[in-house]
Structures are given as C-alpha cells and as structure tokens.
Write a protein that holds these residues in place. Sequence first.
Motif, PDB file in Angstrom:
ATOM      1  N   ASN A 257       0.717 -49.279 -49.396  1.00 20.70           N
ATOM      2  CA  ASN A 257      -0.339 -50.114 -49.963  1.00 20.70           C
ATOM      3  C   ASN A 257      -1.237 -49.411 -50.971  1.00 20.70           C
ATOM      4  OD1 ASN A 257      -0.484 -52.854 -48.283  1.00 20.70           O
ATOM      5  ND2 ASN A 257       0.075 -51.210 -46.853  1.00 20.70           N
ATOM      6  N   TYR A 258      -1.365 -48.097 -50.864  1.00 26.48           N
ATOM      7  CA  TYR A 258      -2.312 -47.388 -51.713  1.00 26.48           C
ATOM      8  C   TYR A 258      -1.695 -46.112 -52.271  1.00 26.48           C
ATOM      9  CZ  TYR A 258      -5.925 -50.471 -49.888  1.00 26.48           C
ATOM     10  OH  TYR A 258      -6.667 -51.569 -49.563  1.00 26.48           O
ATOM     11  N   ASN A 259      -2.166 -45.757 -53.448  1.00 22.87           N
ATOM     12  CA  ASN A 259      -1.801 -44.497 -54.079  1.00 22.87           C
ATOM     13  C   ASN A 259      -2.962 -43.524 -53.909  1.00 22.87           C
ATOM     14  OD1 ASN A 259      -2.152 -42.803 -56.771  1.00 22.87           O
ATOM     15  ND2 ASN A 259       0.043 -43.129 -56.469  1.00 22.87           N
ATOM     16  N   TRP A 260      -2.666 -42.244 -53.596  1.00 24.01           N
ATOM     17  CA  TRP A 260      -3.736 -41.293 -53.322  1.00 24.01           C
ATOM     18  C   TRP A 260      -4.637 -41.110 -54.533  1.00 24.01           C
ATOM     19  CZ3 TRP A 260      -5.918 -36.757 -55.001  1.00 24.01           C
ATOM     20  CH2 TRP A 260      -6.780 -36.111 -54.106  1.00 24.01           C
ATOM     21  N   TRP A 261      -4.078 -40.980 -55.720  1.00 25.52           N
ATOM     22  CA  TRP A 261      -4.881 -40.787 -56.913  1.00 25.52           C
ATOM     23  C   TRP A 261      -5.709 -42.031 -57.237  1.00 25.52           C
ATOM     24  CZ3 TRP A 261      -6.322 -36.474 -58.965  1.00 25.52           C
ATOM     25  CH2 TRP A 261      -5.529 -35.336 -58.817  1.00 25.52           C
ATOM     26  N   GLN A 262      -5.155 -43.186 -56.958  1.00 25.10           N
ATOM     27  CA  GLN A 262      -5.907 -44.432 -57.134  1.00 25.10           C
ATOM     28  C   GLN A 262      -7.115 -44.446 -56.201  1.00 25.10           C
ATOM     29  OE1 GLN A 262      -4.042 -48.026 -55.566  1.00 25.10           O
ATOM     30  NE2 GLN A 262      -4.620 -49.141 -57.419  1.00 25.10           N
ATOM     31  N   SER A 263      -6.906 -43.973 -54.994  1.00 25.55           N
ATOM     32  CA  SER A 263      -8.005 -43.899 -54.032  1.00 25.55           C
ATOM     33  C   SER A 263      -9.026 -42.849 -54.437  1.00 25.55           C
ATOM     34  CB  SER A 263      -7.447 -43.583 -52.638  1.00 25.55           C
ATOM     35  OG  SER A 263      -6.500 -44.551 -52.231  1.00 25.55           O
ATOM     36  N   PHE A 264      -8.569 -41.727 -54.963  1.00 20.57           N
ATOM     37  CA  PHE A 264      -9.466 -40.663 -55.407  1.00 20.57           C
ATOM     38  C   PHE A 264     -10.361 -41.140 -56.545  1.00 20.57           C
ATOM     39  CE2 PHE A 264     -10.257 -37.155 -58.397  1.00 20.57           C
ATOM     40  CZ  PHE A 264     -10.984 -36.299 -57.581  1.00 20.57           C
ATOM     41  N   LEU A 265      -9.784 -41.884 -57.469  1.00 20.87           N
ATOM     42  CA  LEU A 265     -10.569 -42.394 -58.598  1.00 20.87           C
ATOM     43  C   LEU A 265     -11.497 -43.523 -58.177  1.00 20.87           C
ATOM     44  CD1 LEU A 265      -7.810 -42.395 -61.351  1.00 20.87           C
ATOM     45  CD2 LEU A 265      -9.669 -40.756 -61.083  1.00 20.87           C
ATOM     46  N   GLY A 266     -11.092 -44.304 -57.168  1.00 22.03           N
ATOM     47  CA  GLY A 266     -11.972 -45.346 -56.647  1.00 22.03           C
ATOM     48  C   GLY A 266     -11.562 -46.762 -56.940  1.00 22.03           C
ATOM     49  N   PHE A 267     -10.312 -46.991 -57.339  1.00 19.65           N
ATOM     50  CA  PHE A 267      -9.863 -48.348 -57.659  1.00 19.65           C
ATOM     51  C   PHE A 267      -9.267 -49.023 -56.428  1.00 19.65           C
ATOM     52  CE2 PHE A 267      -9.160 -45.948 -61.752  1.00 19.65           C
ATOM     53  CZ  PHE A 267     -10.354 -46.382 -62.327  1.00 19.65           C
ATOM     54  N   ILE A 268     -10.065 -49.106 -55.368  1.00 24.90           N
ATOM     55  CA  ILE A 268      -9.632 -49.678 -54.099  1.00 24.90           C
ATOM     56  C   ILE A 268     -10.769 -50.505 -53.517  1.00 24.90           C
ATOM     57  CG2 ILE A 268      -7.959 -47.848 -53.548  1.00 24.90           C
ATOM     58  CD1 ILE A 268     -10.132 -46.530 -51.849  1.00 24.90           C
TER      59      ILE A 268
ATOM     60  N   GLY B 148     -13.678 -51.687 -50.936  1.00 28.72           N
ATOM     61  CA  GLY B 148     -14.583 -50.955 -50.069  1.00 28.72           C
ATOM     62  C   GLY B 148     -16.023 -51.272 -50.389  1.00 28.72           C
ATOM     63  N   SER B 149     -16.947 -50.609 -49.699  1.00 29.10           N
ATOM     64  CA  SER B 149     -18.354 -50.745 -50.047  1.00 29.10           C
ATOM     65  C   SER B 149     -18.539 -50.301 -51.491  1.00 29.10           C
ATOM     66  CB  SER B 149     -19.210 -49.888 -49.111  1.00 29.10           C
ATOM     67  OG  SER B 149     -19.136 -50.374 -47.783  1.00 29.10           O
ATOM     68  N   MET B 150     -19.522 -50.871 -52.167  1.00 28.77           N
ATOM     69  CA  MET B 150     -19.586 -50.753 -53.622  1.00 28.77           C
ATOM     70  C   MET B 150     -19.608 -49.321 -54.136  1.00 28.77           C
ATOM     71  SD  MET B 150     -22.004 -53.914 -54.875  1.00 28.77           S
ATOM     72  CE  MET B 150     -23.334 -53.598 -53.726  1.00 28.77           C
ATOM     73  N   GLY B 151     -20.355 -48.436 -53.485  1.00 30.56           N
ATOM     74  CA  GLY B 151     -20.479 -47.086 -54.018  1.00 30.56           C
ATOM     75  C   GLY B 151     -19.672 -46.035 -53.300  1.00 30.56           C
ATOM     76  N   GLU B 152     -18.853 -46.438 -52.347  1.00 34.67           N
ATOM     77  CA  GLU B 152     -18.173 -45.458 -51.512  1.00 34.67           C
ATOM     78  C   GLU B 152     -16.699 -45.265 -51.859  1.00 34.67           C
ATOM     79  OE1 GLU B 152     -20.854 -46.029 -47.456  1.00 34.67           O
ATOM     80  OE2 GLU B 152     -18.816 -46.821 -47.516  1.00 34.67           O
ATOM     81  N   THR B 153     -16.205 -45.919 -52.883  1.00 26.77           N
ATOM     82  CA  THR B 153     -14.768 -45.875 -53.128  1.00 26.77           C
ATOM     83  C   THR B 153     -14.348 -44.710 -54.013  1.00 26.77           C
ATOM     84  OG1 THR B 153     -14.963 -47.349 -55.052  1.00 26.77           O
ATOM     85  CG2 THR B 153     -14.591 -48.376 -52.897  1.00 26.77           C
ATOM     86  N   SER B 154     -15.206 -44.238 -54.903  1.00 25.26           N
ATOM     87  CA  SER B 154     -14.803 -43.234 -55.884  1.00 25.26           C
ATOM     88  C   SER B 154     -15.159 -41.826 -55.431  1.00 25.26           C
ATOM     89  CB  SER B 154     -15.457 -43.517 -57.243  1.00 25.26           C
ATOM     90  OG  SER B 154     -15.099 -42.523 -58.183  1.00 25.26           O
ATOM     91  N   THR B 155     -14.169 -41.094 -54.959  1.00 30.73           N
ATOM     92  CA  THR B 155     -14.374 -39.691 -54.601  1.00 30.73           C
ATOM     93  C   THR B 155     -14.707 -38.873 -55.843  1.00 30.73           C
ATOM     94  OG1 THR B 155     -12.813 -39.924 -52.766  1.00 30.73           O
ATOM     95  CG2 THR B 155     -13.325 -37.685 -53.496  1.00 30.73           C
ATOM     96  N   LEU B 156     -14.095 -39.204 -56.963  1.00 25.79           N
ATOM     97  CA  LEU B 156     -14.372 -38.496 -58.209  1.00 25.79           C
ATOM     98  C   LEU B 156     -15.838 -38.639 -58.602  1.00 25.79           C
ATOM     99  CD1 LEU B 156     -13.516 -36.955 -60.732  1.00 25.79           C
ATOM    100  CD2 LEU B 156     -12.870 -39.149 -61.768  1.00 25.79           C
ATOM    101  N   GLY B 157     -16.375 -39.855 -58.549  1.00 28.01           N
ATOM    102  CA  GLY B 157     -17.779 -40.065 -58.885  1.00 28.01           C
ATOM    103  C   GLY B 157     -18.706 -39.271 -57.985  1.00 28.01           C
ATOM    104  N   CYS B 158     -18.366 -39.201 -56.693  1.00 30.13           N
ATOM    105  CA  CYS B 158     -19.176 -38.434 -55.740  1.00 30.13           C
ATOM    106  C   CYS B 158     -19.111 -36.943 -56.042  1.00 30.13           C
ATOM    107  CB  CYS B 158     -18.714 -38.711 -54.311  1.00 30.13           C
ATOM    108  SG  CYS B 158     -18.972 -40.406 -53.752  1.00 30.13           S
TER     109      CYS B 158
END
Length: 407
Positions: free
Chosen positions: A247-258, A260-270
């Motif tokens: 269902n998900y790609n790791w890099w997609q999840s890292f960038l935040g295109f998944i 979730g709560s509005m500010g918690e999806t992007s590991t890169l932004g954090c």
Amino acid sequence: MIQKLRQFLDRLEPHFKEGKLSKAYPLYEALDTFLYAPDSVTRTTAHVRDAIDLKRLMFSVIIALQPVILMAQYNTGLQANRALAQMGLERSESFWRGAILEFLGLGYNPHSFLDNFVHGMLYFVPIFVVTQIAGGLMEVLFATLRKHEINEGFLVTGMLYPLTLPPDTPLWQVALGIIFGVVIGKEIFGGTGRNFLNPALTGRAFLFFAYPADISGNSVWVAVDGYTKATGLSVASESGLAGLAQNYNWWQSFLGFIPGSMGETSTLGCLLGAVLLVAMGIGSLRIMVSMVLGTATCITLFNVFGDPTSNPFLAVPFHWHLVLGGYAFGLVFMATDPVSASFTATGKLYYGFLIGIMVALVRVLNPAYPEGTMLAILFANSFAPLIDYFVIRSNIKRRIARHGPTS
C-alpha cells in the motif's frame, strides 16, 4: 512611521498601566512586545533551564515549523483531490470551500500544486484560526486574573496543536481541545515554564479519548465524506510489512504524501526543522538521538524474537517506524519541549530513551492503538522531574565521594 507608532504606544501605556484600562494591560503588553523587542526579557522558570530568552526560543520554533506547515497544507489538499478523483467527483462537498476555489479560478486537480495547496489551506487555516482564538482567550483570561503579562508560549502551542489533528476535525472540537490543553495542561500549574505536560499533546489526547470516533479511524484522515483510507500504522498493525509494501512506498512516506494528521506525515519536513533547532541550540540532540536509539533497540528485539504470525506488526523493521504516524513530529517538536522535558544532560538521555521504548511498546503490543508517540511523550513528561531528581542526587553523591562533604 515606526517611530510614530512607538510614540503612540508609549502615550497609551499610562492608561493601561495605571488608568481605567489597567485590567486590559496584558493585551497592551502583548501587542507592544509583539511589535517591539522588550527592554527586559522574561526571568521566569522557563529560563532556569537555558540562558535563551523566551521570545527568541518561541519564534525560532515557529520558523522551524514552517516546512511542516507548508507540507501539511499541500498534502491535505493532495489527499482530498486524489480521493475526489478516485470517487469520480468534480468538486468538494463543502459549498464554501468550493466557492472560494471557484472564485480563485482553481479546481481539484491532484497534479496541480496550486490546487492542492489552496484546497489544503482551506482545511488548515480554519483549524489554526479557531485554535488561536480559543486558546488565546484562555491566555488573556488567566493573564488578566493573575495580573501578569501574556508571554509568547502560546504561539508555539497554537501552531503545534493544529498540526496534530485530522483535517476534518469539527471546529467546536478544535476549540474544546485547545481550551483543555491550555487550562488543564498549563495554566492550572502556573502558566508557561511551570507546566510538566506538553499543552498541545494534552489537548490532542483529550480529543482522542473524549471523541474517539471523530479523531481516529480510517475515515478521518482524508477530508472527503464517504472516503476511507487506512494510515500506514493501521496497515502495519493489521497486515505487517507485507501490507505496507503493498500500500505504501517508504520514500513516499518519508516525504509525507500519505494520509494522516495534517502536520505529522512529512518526516523530511520535521528533519528540516530539527536541523534548524539543533543548530540554534534550542532542540536537544541528546533527546532526539536517545529516543531513536530506544525505539530502534525495542523494535530490533521485536523483529528478532517476536512471532509475526500472532502479531504482524512485530516484523515491521525500525526504518518504517521512523516515517509512520507522528514519530518524526513528536521526536523533533514535542519530546524536546524545554519545559516539559528533562533538563539535566544525563536526564535527557534517559528521558528520550524512555519515550523511544514506550513508542514501540504502545504501537506494536497494543493493536487497538497503533500510534504510540503521543502517549509515550505524555508518559515521559510525568517522569521527567523524577528522572532529573535522581540524576542530580547521583551527581551530588559522586561529588561527595570524590571531594568529601562540604561545610
């Protein structure tokens, strides 16, 4: 112009300080210190732990949050526009959002950056505004009753709290949650610098337990009525690594295109925010590193000794936990809160490690609640004073053993 404004404010000050408007002095002081740097900095307990003044600390965190806020607005719109496209709908079910987008000449194209960003902004901004109004009123009320200035502490709380919420959270719940967080999580303990719980997480936790149907579940993460999509954590808890890979790609999840709560999806932004906070000496690298080590240790033990046939989440590797749920957001902006975290150097290591372990335990071993970051941080908040106490006592004993008791 700047000088005239300064002179105008100076003429008003006596009326608020000693005149008939004295009860409204906190409002005047808040406006004055917002526009101009004060002659003196705050000397409350918020600064016993660091030499930095409160204004610089708070505004530095706000700057560090900007990548997360921008990504929150874009991804919220992206997920909504993708859902509308999959459902074959031409516009949002919200009349006023549709009217604004139409007025701006925008649509619901998931491949358009501007369409996604503005659509997401129409979800984020109302939640942000309600948070500022409701929480700000509580700050003003308590400042007036206690006859002290309105400090900048709420500026950060008022930005962190909306980022922890799903995009379609009812606005009355937004107001109720931030009021609870400010009053119960901070003001009853004396205000900024005296609270032992993170106010933003306290408000979020209140909503989760008070209104679980509206704040959790597969239907709340994508802001389109009738559309449901499980978050990565839900997928991992139900079908483990195989479900995540499907269902998900790791890099997609890292960038935040998944979802979730509005500010918690992007590991890169954090992580971008973490670099800024650490470089400015505000974010604690000790807490961040020890939290990651705690989670990595516990998850590795689960991977090696766990039985994935009984619980598929046991087989999910550590690198997936970094990009799922609110882990990165909690790691950078919540766990390192200088007021509610441990303040001794050694205590920070124990404190972060405790959070990391608790995140893994709650996520993996509690199938009813796959997200553990929020509860883990609040749990560690309550132990932070005790951790610091034992660290200080240990240092005293070691010093006495080395140099003997002092007179």
